[in-house]
Motif scaffolding. Structure first.
Motif: not given
Length: 385
Positions: A179, A239, A269, A277, A282, A285, A289, A298-299, A302, A305
Motif C-alpha cells: 500500500t 474509478y 473495492y 483512476l 489520484c 489520496v 496520504s 492496496e486495492d 484504495m 479511501w
C-alpha cells in the motif's frame, strides 16, 4: 447621452452574442482527448492522456520485458474507430442525497452485449485505417531501499536501456509495504506528469490497451460534452474496475488485516489486478496520504479511501478479469490478471484465449454484474451468462 449609452449597450450585447456563439462552435467541434477537469470550466489538455502504472517486483525483469514487447505497444498509434458515445454510460446525481447513480444490472448487461457486437462488426467489416495519437506513458514502480548491490546494478542497467522505471528510494520491497508502494508511486507520477487518467496494474497483468484506451477516450469526450449538465455538482471522477463488496476480512496469511475494523467485510473495492483512476482521485489520496490508514492490500485500501466521496463513479466491468486467480478466458476481456510472460505473448499474437489450458481449474471464479441496489452481501449474485 442616454441614446449613446443605449447604443454602447446594444453593441456590447451583440459582440457578446457572437463571441459566445464562436466559443460554443469551437467546443462542439473538439475532437481531442479531453483533459482532466475540476469544474465546469475547460482547462488545457494535458500532455499525457493515460499513465500505465505497473507495480513490479525488482527481480521480475522477464515480466517487464514481456509487457514491453506486447501489450504496451498496443494503441500506439490508436487505429480503432471511435467507440460509440451512445454506448457509454454517464452517471447522473439523484434528487435526494446528491449521490451518483451507478448502472443497474440490466444496463451493465446491455453495455457488455453492445461491446461484443461492436467487436464482431470490426472483425467482419474492418473500417478504413485511421491513426490517432493518444499519448500514453508507462512506468514500472520498484522500491530500491535496502536493495542488494548486484540487483541494484541490474536495475540501473535496465533503467539506462528502457528509461521506464519509477524508482522509489524510500521504499523497501515487501508485500506488507504494498500500500505504501502504491501511494509513493502515485505521488511520483503526480509530481512528474500531467495526465488525465491512470491505470494501476500488476506485472502479471495483460491489458488490451487499444480497446481500453479507445473506450476511455469516448468516455472522456462524452464527459466533456456533458459538463454543463452537471451544473454546480462536481464532475464524476472515474474509478473503473471489477468490484467486490462481499469479501471477508482476511485473518491469516500474507493478506491478514489486523487493523481493518470497519465491518465484517471489506468496503466495496476494485480488485487489484487492474483498475483505472481519474487524476483528481489520484490527487485526493496523495494530498491526504498523511491521514489515510494503510491496510495490507492496496486495492482494499484504495476502495476504503474513496468510499466517502460522493462524486466517485464506480464503473463495474466484467471485462476486467483482475482477481487473485483467472476466470474463464473470454474474447471480450480487456484486463487479464495472473498471466505469465508466455501467455502475454500468445495473447499479443492474436490467440485471444490461448492461456485457457493454463488457467483451468475446479475452483473457477464466476463473473458477475454488480447490483448497487442491494446490500453488499448480495451485490454479486447476478451472473454473466
Amino acid at each position: 447621452m442616454r441614446r449613446q449609452n443605449n447604443l454602447v449597450t446594444l453593441f456590447t450585447a451583440i459582440t457578446a452574442f457572437f463571441f459566445g456563439s464562436f466559443i460554443t462552435k469551437i467546443l462542439n467541434s473538439v475532437d481531442k482527448c479531453p483533459a482532466n477537469r475540476s469544474g465546469s470550466k475547460l482547462e488545457p489538455h494535458p500532455d499525457i492522456f493515460l499513465v500505465v502504472l505497473i507495480l513490479s517486483a525488482p527481480s521480475n525483469v522477464e515480466h517487464r520485458d514481456a509487457m514491453r514487447e506486447t501489450w504496451l505497444r498496443l494503441g500506439q498509434p490508436l487505429q480503432l474507430p471511435y467507440y460509440p458515445e451512445e454506448q457509454v454510460y454517464m452517471p447522473a446525481y439523484d434528487q435526494r442525497g446528491g449521490h451518483l447513480q451507478m448502472e443497474m444490472v440490466t444496463q451493465q448487461a446491455t453495455r457488455l452485449r453492445e461491446f461484443i457486437n461492436w467487436q464482431e462488426k470490426l472483425l467482419q467489416h474492418p473500417p478504413p485505417v485511421t491513426q490517432r495519437k493518444i499519448i500514453v506513458k508507462h512506468l514500472f514502480a520498484i522500491g530500491t531501499q535496502q536493495m542488494p548491490s548486484n540487483l541494484r546494478d541490474q536495475i540501473q542497467s535496465e533503467q539506462k536501456q528502457h528509461k521506464d522505471l519509477l524508482l522509489l528510494p524510500h521504499l523497501h520491497e515487501s508485500y506488507r509495504n504494498l500500500t505504501g508502494k502504491l501511494l509513493q508511486a502515485i505521488e511520483g507520477v503526480i509530481q512528474q506528469y500531467d495526465f488525465s487518467y491512470l491505470i494501476k496494474v500488476d506485472d502479471d497483468t495483460y491489458v488490451k490497451l487499444d480497446h481500453l484506451l479507445n473506450e476511455l477516450v469516448s468516455y472522456d469526450r462524452k464527459l466533456l460534452r456533458k459538463t454543463m449538465d452537471y451544473g454546480s455538482e462536481p464532475l464524476p471522477q472515474l474509478y473503473w474496475g471489477y468490484f467486490n463488496g462481499r469479501a471477508n476480512i482476511k485473518t491469516k496469511g500474507q493478506w491478514k488485516e489486523p487493523n481493518y475494523v470497519l465491518g465484517k467485510n471489506y468496503i466495496t473495492y476494485a480488485l487489484g489486478g487492474g483498475y483505472v483512476l481519474s487524476r483528481k482521485l489520484c490527487e485526493h489520496v496523495v494530498n491526504n496520504s498523511h491521514l489515510l490508514s494503510h491496510y495490507t492490500s492496496e486495492d482494499v485500501s484504495m476502495g476504503t479511501w474513496l468510499a466517502p466521496l460522493r462524486n466517485v463513479y464506480r464503473w463495474h466491468d466484467p471485462r476486467f478479469d483482475t482477481a487473485y486467480m483467472a476466470r474463464k478466458c473470454q474474447s471480450y476481456h480487456l484486463v487479464l490478471h495472473k498471466r505469465t510472460p508466455q501467455m502475454m505473448r500468445d495473447l499479443y499474437g492474436g490467440n485471444l484465449c490461448a492461456p485457457e489450458k493454463n488457467v483451468m481449474g475446479a475452483n473457477r471464479l464466476l463473473e458477475y454484474y454488480y447490483d448497487w441496489t442491494r446490500t453488499s452481501d448480495k451485490c454479486c449474485d447476478s451472473l454473466v451468462v
